[in-house]
Design an enzyme around this catalytic site. Structure first.
Site, mmCIF file in Angstrom:
data_model
loop_
_atom_site.group_PDB
_atom_site.id
_atom_site.type_symbol
_atom_site.label_atom_id
_atom_site.label_comp_id
_atom_site.label_asym_id
_atom_site.label_seq_id
_atom_site.Cartn_x
_atom_site.Cartn_y
_atom_site.Cartn_z
ATOM 1 N N LYS A 123 0.867 -1.174 0.000
ATOM 2 C CA LYS A 123 0.000 0.000 0.000
ATOM 3 C C LYS A 123 0.906 1.227 0.000
ATOM 4 O O LYS A 123 1.950 1.226 0.664
ATOM 5 C CB LYS A 123 -0.888 -0.041 1.258
ATOM 6 C CG LYS A 123 -1.905 1.099 1.354
ATOM 7 C CD LYS A 123 -2.775 0.947 2.607
ATOM 8 C CE LYS A 123 -3.843 2.025 2.700
ATOM 9 N NZ LYS A 123 -4.704 1.875 3.899
ATOM 10 N N SER A 158 -9.789 2.081 3.163
ATOM 11 C CA SER A 158 -8.889 2.797 2.294
ATOM 12 C C SER A 158 -7.916 1.920 1.513
ATOM 13 O O SER A 158 -7.359 2.382 0.517
ATOM 14 C CB SER A 158 -8.084 3.795 3.121
ATOM 15 O OG SER A 158 -7.219 3.116 4.012
ATOM 16 N N SER A 194 -10.024 -0.317 7.321
ATOM 17 C CA SER A 194 -9.416 -0.123 5.998
ATOM 18 C C SER A 194 -8.717 -1.337 5.405
ATOM 19 O O SER A 194 -8.334 -1.313 4.234
ATOM 20 C CB SER A 194 -8.426 1.044 6.037
ATOM 21 O OG SER A 194 -9.117 2.265 5.990
#
Lengths: 95, 485
Positions: B77, B152, B176
């Site tokens: 990420k 997210s 997330s």
């Protein structure tokens, strides 16, 4: 709690955020609806409850006061917007 | 093909010399080239670095020094700092930021010999539940490209779901990892707060943030957590506690497992079809020998309001470092220092990030602190105590990960509060600091549904065992969207 235009201007100043004049009503509306959501907490009586700052019971670790990091000034300054002679440059503060 | 193999299978294939890391890495890079743009799931693809690292992994294997993950390519990420590689956190603020060091998680997976394919798209500063707040545009859900992947860690979830990598890292502040894992049909694990180092993971809300793996199944997550977890002197909230071998308990039978079902997770707001899928999954657990116990988490319905004080307050403090002086975006022609701060931040942050900074600033400002921040910290105690009580009579807690399947792109972007409610079932675990997982449990309207499993503190091994046993008797986790076969 419903925020007015002047509240948004004040909060944006405290947070050092420039926001467009045209966006202020939208922020006032959205922030007010978020605050209404937040105020759902108020139905719960928390008078006798101790606040919880952190999920785990921990104490701050201590270590010997010795140098542990190497000096990487040049590397860090390479990614800065503006530097000169090893200093970070900002607009003149003192007249 | 390689992309349908699990990490465990790839590891065995590499060890047996059936293929090399370079072959695997080229295969995944080619898939990324074909599918990456359409899904918009990458911010940066690091093809050259990946191939160099793959060749190093092959050499390491030839020397007899390979570990279980050596040579298996993966994705981070874009919230994890990667030395020499752009680390944007999904924001214009860091669009020009080349990280000068590796996050601890990045260092550990690099040392394990995993080539880095690239950096996954994400909601800006991890603030969002749909990946639509990214400066780089929304990620598409591989199951239906008209819908969101969740957020997210939406890029990471889409990458694993579309089989563009067998592993992507994620971070979870209010759901997330788990919510996008549910919406994209992958396995996502948020460990106990403090289990995985936060060093080099760009901070959003420091008392809630926790990194974890997103993979095709629970066994793979166990392999990866073995490497990700552990004490780190560079993270002051990292926990000094031994890391067990998470693979060793996977085969434990579930006879006598006590599953708690919180009544609050099955009430108003839950899509009835999603509820049915979860009920079928719970039935499956009963078949496996588990016992189901009705429980109550009475304060959990206040977890969203509580979170929207605690997280923005911490974010307003953490994000004050972005000032246009030392790194990141700087506005043009600042007329004085205040103008430099205000316009760099005003132009560098997107609107959701600005909203949260303002809510946090307001909640912490003079005259409002007691009513908001102190109140929220007290609520946090109550929410946490509910779990403590529940875990006296159950081993794990189960329910839906999200109240609905993936929604259409744009459906909630103008209504922050309705977006926030996407995380209604995930936030409480963050406030308490507990570990949680989401695993695929079925479909509604051809879109995946996630089953959430919450465990007691540091009980990741139990969660992985419970997830793995389910995956031995179901095949939801093996499904792949048609376009990505």
């Amino acid at each position: 709690m419903s925020l007015q235009k002047e509240d948004v201007v004040k909060i944006a100043h405290l947070a050092r955020l420039a926001i467009d004049e045209a966006d202020i009503p939208g922020y006032a509306r959205n922030l007010s609806s978020i605050l209404r959501l937040i105020e759902e907490m108020d139905v719960v009586d928390t008078e006798a409850v101790t606040p919880m700052a952190h999920p785990l019971d921990m104490v701050q670790r201590l270590r010997d006061d010795v140098v542990s990091e190497e000096n990487r000034r040049e590397c860090f300054q390479k990614i800065a917007p503006q530097v000169e002679n090893g200093l970070y440059l900002v607009p003149q503060v003192i007249e | 093909m390689y992309h349908h193999k699990t990490i465990a299978e790839l590891s065995r294939g590499l060890a047996a010399g059936e293929y090399t890391s370079e072959q695997l890495t080229r295969h995944f890079l080619q898939r990324i080239e074909v599918h990456g743009t359409a899904l918009n799931c990458f911010i940066t693809v690091t093809a050259d670095e990946a191939l160099t690292q793959a060749r190093e992994a092959d050499q390491r294997r030839a020397r007899g020094e390979a570990g279980p993950l050596t040579g298996i390519p993966m994705v981070h990420k874009d919230i994890f700092c990667t030395d020499g590689v752009k680390t944007s956190c999904g924001s214009k603020m860091l669009d020009n930021f080349i990280a000068p060091y590796d996050a601890t998680v990045v260092r550990k997976l690099k040392e394990a010999g995993m080539p880095l394919l690239g950096k996954a798209n994400m909601d800006e500063f991890a603030m969002g539940s749909s990946n639509e707040t990214s400066f780089y545009g929304p990620v598409k859900n591989p199951w239906n490209t008209g819908t969101v992947p969740g957020g997210s860690s939406g890029g990471s979830a889409a990458i694993v779901a579309a089989r563009l990598a067998p592993l992507a890292t994620g971070t979870d502040t209010g759901g997330s990892i788990r919510q996008p894992a549910a919406l994209c049909g992958v396995t996502g694990l948020k460990p106990t707060y403090g289990r995985v180092s936060r060093y080099g993971m760009i901070a959003f809300a420091s008392s809630l943030d926790q990194g974890g793996p997103m993979t095709g199944n629970a066994e793979d997550a166990a392999w990866v957590l073995n490497v990700m977890a552990g004490f780190d002197v560079r993270d002051s909230t990292s926990v000094e506690r031994e890391v067990p071998d998470y693979r060793s308990g996977l085969e434990r039978p579930l006879d006598g497992l006590r599953i708690g079902l919180p009544q609050e997770y099955f009430g108003e707001g839950l899509n009835i079809e999603v509820a049915k899928v979860i009920e079928v999954a719970i039935e499956q657990y009963k078949q496996l020998g588990a016992e189901v116990i009705e429980i109550s988490l009475p304060n959990s319905k206040r977890s969203v309001p509580t979170y929207y004080v605690v997280a923005p307050a911490e974010c307003s403090s953490n994000l004050s470092r972005f000032d246009g002086v030392r790194f990141g975006y700087r506005c043009e022609e600042p007329k004085d220092l205040e103008d430099l701060y205000k316009r760099s931040r005003g132009e560098g942050f997107g609107s959701e990030v600005k909203r949260r900074i303002m809510i946090g600033t307001y909640a912490l400002s003079a005259g409002y602190y007691d009513a908001y921040y102190l109140k929220a910290q007290k609520m946090r105690h109550l929410i946490s105590d509910d779990f403590k009580q529940a875990f006296e009579s159950v081993d794990v807690i189960m329910g839906p990960t999200a109240p609905d399947v993936a929604f259409e792109l744009g459906a909630k972007s103008d209504d922050p509060v309705s977006m926030y409610l996407s995380d209604i079932y995930t936030i409480a675990a963050n406030l308490a600091g507990l570990p949680g997982m989401s695993i695929p449990a079925g479909f509604v309207n051809d879109l995946p549904v996630g089953l959430q499993i919450i465990g007691n503190y540091f009980d990741e091994a139990r969660l992985l065992n419970v997830a793995h046993q389910y995956q031995q008797t179901t095949d939801w986790h093996t499904r792949t969207p048609d376009a990505f076969m």
